[in-house]
Design a protein around this motif. Structure first.
Motif, PDB file in Angstrom:
ATOM      1  N   PRO A  16       8.395   3.063  -9.199  1.00  7.97           N
ATOM      2  CA  PRO A  16       8.076   2.040  -8.204  1.00  7.97           C
ATOM      3  C   PRO A  16       9.273   1.690  -7.319  1.00  7.97           C
ATOM      4  O   PRO A  16      10.428   1.805  -7.735  1.00  7.97           O
ATOM      5  CB  PRO A  16       7.689   0.833  -9.065  1.00  7.97           C
ATOM      6  CG  PRO A  16       8.523   0.987 -10.298  1.00  7.97           C
ATOM      7  CD  PRO A  16       8.607   2.489 -10.525  1.00  7.97           C
ATOM      8  N   SER A  17       8.974   1.254  -6.118  1.00 12.36           N
ATOM      9  CA  SER A  17      10.000   0.668  -5.253  1.00 12.36           C
ATOM     10  C   SER A  17      10.378  -0.682  -5.859  1.00 12.36           C
ATOM     11  O   SER A  17       9.651  -1.218  -6.707  1.00 12.36           O
ATOM     12  CB  SER A  17       9.434   0.466  -3.847  1.00 12.36           C
ATOM     13  OG  SER A  17       8.422  -0.538  -3.884  1.00 12.36           O
ATOM     14  N   VAL A  45      -0.217  -0.539 -13.547  1.00  9.15           N
ATOM     15  CA  VAL A  45       0.143  -1.610 -14.482  1.00  9.15           C
ATOM     16  C   VAL A  45       0.243  -1.012 -15.878  1.00  9.15           C
ATOM     17  O   VAL A  45      -0.598  -0.204 -16.281  1.00  9.15           O
ATOM     18  CB  VAL A  45      -0.912  -2.748 -14.431  1.00  9.15           C
ATOM     19  CG1 VAL A  45      -0.682  -3.774 -15.533  1.00  9.15           C
ATOM     20  CG2 VAL A  45      -0.899  -3.420 -13.059  1.00  9.15           C
ATOM     21  N   ASP A  46       1.282  -1.397 -16.612  1.00  9.72           N
ATOM     22  CA  ASP A  46       1.465  -0.898 -17.978  1.00  9.72           C
ATOM     23  C   ASP A  46       0.189  -1.081 -18.785  1.00  9.72           C
ATOM     24  O   ASP A  46      -0.460  -2.125 -18.713  1.00  9.72           O
ATOM     25  CB  ASP A  46       2.624  -1.650 -18.639  1.00  9.72           C
ATOM     26  CG  ASP A  46       2.888  -1.150 -20.033  1.00  9.72           C
ATOM     27  OD1 ASP A  46       2.357  -1.760 -20.990  1.00  9.72           O
ATOM     28  OD2 ASP A  46       3.606  -0.144 -20.179  1.00  9.72           O
ATOM     29  N   ALA A  47      -0.147  -0.073 -19.582  1.00 11.15           N
ATOM     30  CA  ALA A  47      -1.417  -0.061 -20.316  1.00 11.15           C
ATOM     31  C   ALA A  47      -1.574  -1.246 -21.263  1.00 11.15           C
ATOM     32  O   ALA A  47      -2.697  -1.666 -21.539  1.00 11.15           O
ATOM     33  CB  ALA A  47      -1.546   1.244 -21.101  1.00 11.15           C
ATOM     34  N   ALA A  61       0.815  -1.224   0.000  1.00  4.65           N
ATOM     35  CA  ALA A  61       0.000   0.000   0.000  1.00  4.65           C
ATOM     36  C   ALA A  61       0.846   1.271   0.000  1.00  4.65           C
ATOM     37  O   ALA A  61       0.592   2.190  -0.788  1.00  4.65           O
ATOM     38  CB  ALA A  61      -0.961  -0.008   1.188  1.00  4.65           C
ATOM     39  N   VAL A  62       1.846   1.341   0.842  1.00  6.25           N
ATOM     40  CA  VAL A  62       2.690   2.539   0.907  1.00  6.25           C
ATOM     41  C   VAL A  62       3.495   2.685  -0.384  1.00  6.25           C
ATOM     42  O   VAL A  62       3.632   3.789  -0.919  1.00  6.25           O
ATOM     43  CB  VAL A  62       3.610   2.495   2.146  1.00  6.25           C
ATOM     44  CG1 VAL A  62       4.621   3.633   2.132  1.00  6.25           C
ATOM     45  CG2 VAL A  62       2.769   2.551   3.425  1.00  6.25           C
ATOM     46  N   ASP A  63       3.993   1.570  -0.907  1.00  6.17           N
ATOM     47  CA  ASP A  63       4.755   1.603  -2.159  1.00  6.17           C
ATOM     48  C   ASP A  63       3.881   2.106  -3.318  1.00  6.17           C
ATOM     49  O   ASP A  63       4.350   2.858  -4.179  1.00  6.17           O
ATOM     50  CB  ASP A  63       5.297   0.207  -2.492  1.00  6.17           C
ATOM     51  CG  ASP A  63       6.249  -0.308  -1.434  1.00  6.17           C
ATOM     52  OD1 ASP A  63       7.370   0.219  -1.357  1.00  6.17           O
ATOM     53  OD2 ASP A  63       5.870  -1.234  -0.693  1.00  6.17           O
ATOM     54  N   GLU A 100       8.684  -5.468  -8.778  1.00  5.29           N
ATOM     55  CA  GLU A 100       8.598  -6.927  -8.952  1.00  5.29           C
ATOM     56  C   GLU A 100       7.156  -7.377  -9.122  1.00  5.29           C
ATOM     57  O   GLU A 100       6.858  -8.248  -9.943  1.00  5.29           O
ATOM     58  CB  GLU A 100       9.230  -7.638  -7.761  1.00  5.29           C
ATOM     59  CG  GLU A 100      10.738  -7.532  -7.700  1.00  5.29           C
ATOM     60  CD  GLU A 100      11.306  -8.140  -6.418  1.00  5.29           C
ATOM     61  OE1 GLU A 100      10.589  -8.869  -5.718  1.00  5.29           O
ATOM     62  OE2 GLU A 100      12.489  -7.859  -6.139  1.00  5.29           O
ATOM     63  N   ALA A 101       6.250  -6.796  -8.347  1.00  5.54           N
ATOM     64  CA  ALA A 101       4.832  -7.169  -8.444  1.00  5.54           C
ATOM     65  C   ALA A 101       4.258  -6.761  -9.797  1.00  5.54           C
ATOM     66  O   ALA A 101       3.524  -7.533 -10.428  1.00  5.54           O
ATOM     67  CB  ALA A 101       4.037  -6.515  -7.313  1.00  5.54           C
ATOM     68  N   LEU A 102       4.591  -5.567 -10.266  1.00  4.88           N
ATOM     69  CA  LEU A 102       4.103  -5.103 -11.569  1.00  4.88           C
ATOM     70  C   LEU A 102       4.666  -5.963 -12.700  1.00  4.88           C
ATOM     71  O   LEU A 102       3.951  -6.305 -13.650  1.00  4.88           O
ATOM     72  CB  LEU A 102       4.462  -3.633 -11.778  1.00  4.88           C
ATOM     73  CG  LEU A 102       3.759  -2.637 -10.843  1.00  4.88           C
ATOM     74  CD1 LEU A 102       4.389  -1.248 -10.946  1.00  4.88           C
ATOM     75  CD2 LEU A 102       2.263  -2.591 -11.117  1.00  4.88           C
ATOM     76  N   THR A 103       5.921  -6.350 -12.582  1.00  2.00           N
ATOM     77  CA  THR A 103       6.532  -7.235 -13.582  1.00  2.00           C
ATOM     78  C   THR A 103       5.860  -8.596 -13.572  1.00  2.00           C
ATOM     79  O   THR A 103       5.585  -9.178 -14.631  1.00  2.00           O
ATOM     80  CB  THR A 103       8.045  -7.378 -13.321  1.00  2.00           C
ATOM     81  OG1 THR A 103       8.653  -6.086 -13.447  1.00  2.00           O
ATOM     82  CG2 THR A 103       8.698  -8.339 -14.300  1.00  2.00           C
ATOM     83  N   ALA A 104       5.566  -9.118 -12.386  1.00  2.00           N
ATOM     84  CA  ALA A 104       4.899 -10.423 -12.285  1.00  2.00           C
ATOM     85  C   ALA A 104       3.547 -10.389 -12.994  1.00  2.00           C
ATOM     86  O   ALA A 104       3.196 -11.320 -13.727  1.00  2.00           O
ATOM     87  CB  ALA A 104       4.727 -10.818 -10.820  1.00  2.00           C
TER      88      ALA A 104
END
Length: 193
Positions: A56-57, A95-97, A44-46, A62-66
């Motif tokens: 991004p942190s 998240v990337d469009a 949430a803070v990230d 890593e979460a967005l890449t996943a």
């Protein structure tokens, strides 16, 4: 194949996470997948920092890449005021469009009463349609009373089957192959006698 589960539950333990886990287990029973859970509560803070700072942190990255690299997605959120949570929306805003184009997505939500179940159709499904995801026909909503009901298991099973079918067909792999630019289509028509 990689299945990413995004859970926006805020409490520990979370009924939203429980629903997401039951859905992923039902998919795993049908096909061999590598499951990665992205727990938004922990990010949430990230997420907030990325919205204001513009980057991004490492954890959030890593979460967005996943999510971008997943073959399929299970997206689960609690329903607040007849829609998905702000945390859920904020994450998907980052998240990337193009990341979800053609990607199979199973939508799920939890709430206190059944009257919020339409949030799947009027909030979640349109958001993922906008992101060009392929949303399975069966969304799974679990109100507090549903956990003791056998009908929830039936809906979970049906939705997991639909996601598995899409995952095995992998529509994202074929999206670029099927798209022919409009200019090329017009040029081909002009060449015909």
């Amino acid at each position: 194949m990689r299945l990413v589960v995004v859970s926006a539950g805020l409490t520990q333990p979370s009924s939203t996470r429980l629903l997401a886990d039951r859905l992923s287990t039902a998919v795993e029973a049908r096909v061999e997948v590598e499951v990665r859970v992205v727990e938004l509560r922990d990010l949430a803070v990230d997420i907030a920092n990325h919205l204001v700072a513009g980057f991004p942190s490492p954890r959030l990255g890593e979460a967005l890449t996943a999510v971008s690299e997943a073959d399929a997605l299970i997206a689960a959120t609690p329903i607040f005021t007849a829609s998905y949570s702000g945390l859920f929306k904020s994450f998907f805003d980052l998240v990337d469009a193009e990341a979800l184009t053609g990607k199979p997505v199973l939508i799920a939500a939890t709430g206190g009463t059944a009257r919020h179940s339409l949030a799947l159709e009027h909030a979640m499904r349109p958001m993922f349609a906008y992101l060009h995801a392929v949303v399975v026909p069966t969304g799974v909503y679990a109100a507090s009373a549903d956990w003791a009901d056998g009908e929830l298991a039936t809906r979970i099973d049906r939705a997991a089957g639909e996601l598995t079918d899409l995952l095995l067909r992998n529509p994202a792999r074929h999206v670029e192959e099927e798209l022919v630019p409009f200019a090329e289509q017009l040029a081909a028509l002009r060449k015909k006698p």
